[in-house]
Write a protein that holds these residues in place. Structure first.
Motif, PDB file in Angstrom:
ATOM      1  N   UNK A 254      39.441  31.072  48.669  1.00  0.00           N
ATOM      2  CA  UNK A 254      38.180  30.722  49.304  1.00  0.00           C
ATOM      3  C   UNK A 254      37.425  31.883  49.902  1.00  0.00           C
ATOM      4  N   UNK A 255      37.988  33.118  49.884  1.00  0.00           N
ATOM      5  CA  UNK A 255      37.322  34.280  50.471  1.00  0.00           C
ATOM      6  C   UNK A 255      37.044  35.319  49.383  1.00  0.00           C
ATOM      7  N   UNK A 256      35.760  35.620  49.171  1.00  0.00           N
ATOM      8  CA  UNK A 256      35.365  36.576  48.140  1.00  0.00           C
ATOM      9  C   UNK A 256      35.692  38.012  48.549  1.00  0.00           C
ATOM     10  N   UNK A 257      35.947  38.830  47.557  1.00  0.00           N
ATOM     11  CA  UNK A 257      36.003  40.275  47.764  1.00  0.00           C
ATOM     12  C   UNK A 257      35.487  40.966  46.506  1.00  0.00           C
ATOM     13  N   UNK A 258      35.117  42.241  46.656  1.00  0.00           N
ATOM     14  CA  UNK A 258      34.553  43.000  45.535  1.00  0.00           C
ATOM     15  C   UNK A 258      35.137  44.399  45.528  1.00  0.00           C
ATOM     16  N   UNK A 259      35.293  44.960  44.325  1.00  0.00           N
ATOM     17  CA  UNK A 259      35.841  46.309  44.196  1.00  0.00           C
ATOM     18  C   UNK A 259      35.151  47.047  43.059  1.00  0.00           C
ATOM     19  N   UNK A 260      35.308  48.346  43.061  1.00  0.00           N
ATOM     20  CA  UNK A 260      34.770  49.231  42.032  1.00  0.00           C
ATOM     21  C   UNK A 260      35.884  49.491  41.021  1.00  0.00           C
ATOM     22  N   UNK A 261      35.729  48.941  39.819  1.00  0.00           N
ATOM     23  CA  UNK A 261      36.840  49.033  38.858  1.00  0.00           C
ATOM     24  C   UNK A 261      36.892  50.363  38.114  1.00  0.00           C
TER      25      UNK A 261
END
Length: 424
Positions: A370-377
């Motif tokens: 339920x908690x979004x996260x984002x990263x630089x692949x």
């Protein structure tokens, strides 16, 4: 295969392995008994090409690709035979199909450039040669004479000469219309990125652990994992978590729209990408390479509604890529790099058993449902599921949050022209 055909094939193989001139006649006998024998067709095609009998080779290879339509090497050989017969549009189509099956077959891209060049399509050939050279060199090939096979050195040198002559023209074609619309000041970083992509100057990250496979965009913060506050729309997606999770559970139960995540060519091996005893990585795509999967939107309407409201990357034939990503128990997605730091990869964890995680450099993210996260692949990353249950996330592309709106518009047009958003 009949016993007679097997015996004839065995004899032909023995002749071929010994370099015996009788091999050709022996494989011809195999075809008399089995007209669709792939090994005989390919051997006789190679022999015909070596003897300057391109039409005969073309006949054998046309049959061969019908027998094994997913074998990239056969499409490459067919393309070469078609070029030898001056069937250039057909050769271009065959070599394009080869590269769809196996984008890493760099030699085929050289042949494709030559087919385009021989048709007088210099701009297309220049782009193709640039892609061939950059992809091969990223893989450690064709860097110098020592890393280039002798039989290929003339073709690589020719491709490099054409590419060098055309780099500035390509740059002007891509950038001058954008400069006219937005001005050079607003596109300073875009200009540098394109110069680096084309090899007009060296543009690399000062962080050695960041290695985009296609395009590096300069002067962005080197942030392996982004601050969620940079994505104000995360709250909209998280508010629909219950509905989206319910549809993910429906997918696990019914399997509607599920398919392998990896689109492997005939020369690719799953164990180059996945580890584990019986690894499986599946997906249900809402978009892939910018193509909308209408049936999946209809099957999972609440997720579709949530996605269509988001400010995601939209580039014709390239982005977004959005899916339910399903990692089977015991599966390890091996460490790898993404294509460009102009994007961020967003996860909304939906079903997250214990012993599941994503690792970006030294940061391990278990993922909270339920908690979004984002990263630089473009930083080295991997993921695993060491549990006994499937892990499911909603995966999607977003722009790097540090890009300006003008830069996003320009980059969308550039990527649409040059390709490689999800392919390199």
């Amino acid at each position: 295969m009949s016993a007679l055909t097997q015996a004839l094939l065995l004899q032909a193989q023995r002749y071929a392995q010994a370099g015996d001139a009788r091999a050709g006649k022996a494989f011809a006998l195999v075809l008399e008994n089995d007209a669709f024998n792939l090994e005989a067709r390919t051997f006789l095609a190679r022999e015909a090409l070596a003897n300057g009998q391109a039409e005969t080779a073309l006949e054998h290879l046309t049959v061969a690709v019908h027998v094994a339509p997913n074998k990239a090497a056969l499409w490459r050989s067919l393309g070469l035979a078609q070029m030898a017969c001056q069937h250039l549009p057909e050769a271009e189509a065959s070599l394009t199909r080869c590269l769809q099956l196996n984008p890493a077959l760099h030699v085929a891209r050289l042949h494709l450039g030559k087919a385009q060049e021989q048709q007088g399509r210099r701009d297309a050939a220049t782009r193709t040669y640039l892609q061939a050279l950059s992809a091969a060199q990223r893989a450690g090939h064709w860097l110098d004479q020592a890393s280039t096979p002798p039989w290929l050195q003339d073709d690589v040198a020719h491709a490099a000469a054409v590419a060098d002559a055309g780099r500035r023209e390509i740059f002007d074609t891509l950038m001058q219309p954008l400069f006219a619309r937005f001005g050079k000041t607003a596109l300073r970083r875009v200009e540098l990125a394109v110069q680096g992509m084309l090899g007009l100057q060296t543009v690399r990250s000062q962080e050695p652990r960041q290695q985009p496979t296609f395009l590096y965009f300069p002067d962005l913060p080197s942030t392996p994992v982004f601050d969620p506050a940079l994505f104000p729309w995360f709250s909209e997606l998280e508010a629909r978590f219950g509905q989206i999770q319910g549809e993910a559970e429906q997918l696990l139960h019914e399997g509607l729209g599920k398919m392998p995540f990896l689109a492997l060519g005939s020369e690719d091996r799953a164990d180059d990408y996945l580890g584990g005893e019986q690894p499986a990585w599946d997906a249900c795509f809402f978009y892939r390479h910018g193509q909308r999967f209408d049936a999946n939107h209809a099957a999972y309407p609440q997720t579709s509604k949530a996605l269509e409201a988001l400010p995601l990357v939209r580039i014709e034939q390239h982005a977004p890529e959005i899916c339910f990503s399903i990692l089977a128990p015991g599966t390890h997605i091996l460490p790898h790099y993404g294509t460009s730091n102009i994007r961020s990869v967003v996860h909304l964890p939906l079903i997250v058993p214990e012993q599941c995680a994503l690792k970006v450099l030294d940061t391990e993210i278990a993922g909270l449902a339920g908690r979004c996260f984002a990263f630089d692949d473009t930083f080295l990353h991997e993921a695993w599921n060491r549990s006994t249950q499937a892990r499911v996330i909603l995966l999607m592309d977003a722009w790097n949050p540090h890009l300006h709106d003008v830069e996003k518009t320009a980059l969308a047009e550039i990527v649409a022209s040059t390709g490689h958003w999800n392919q390199a």
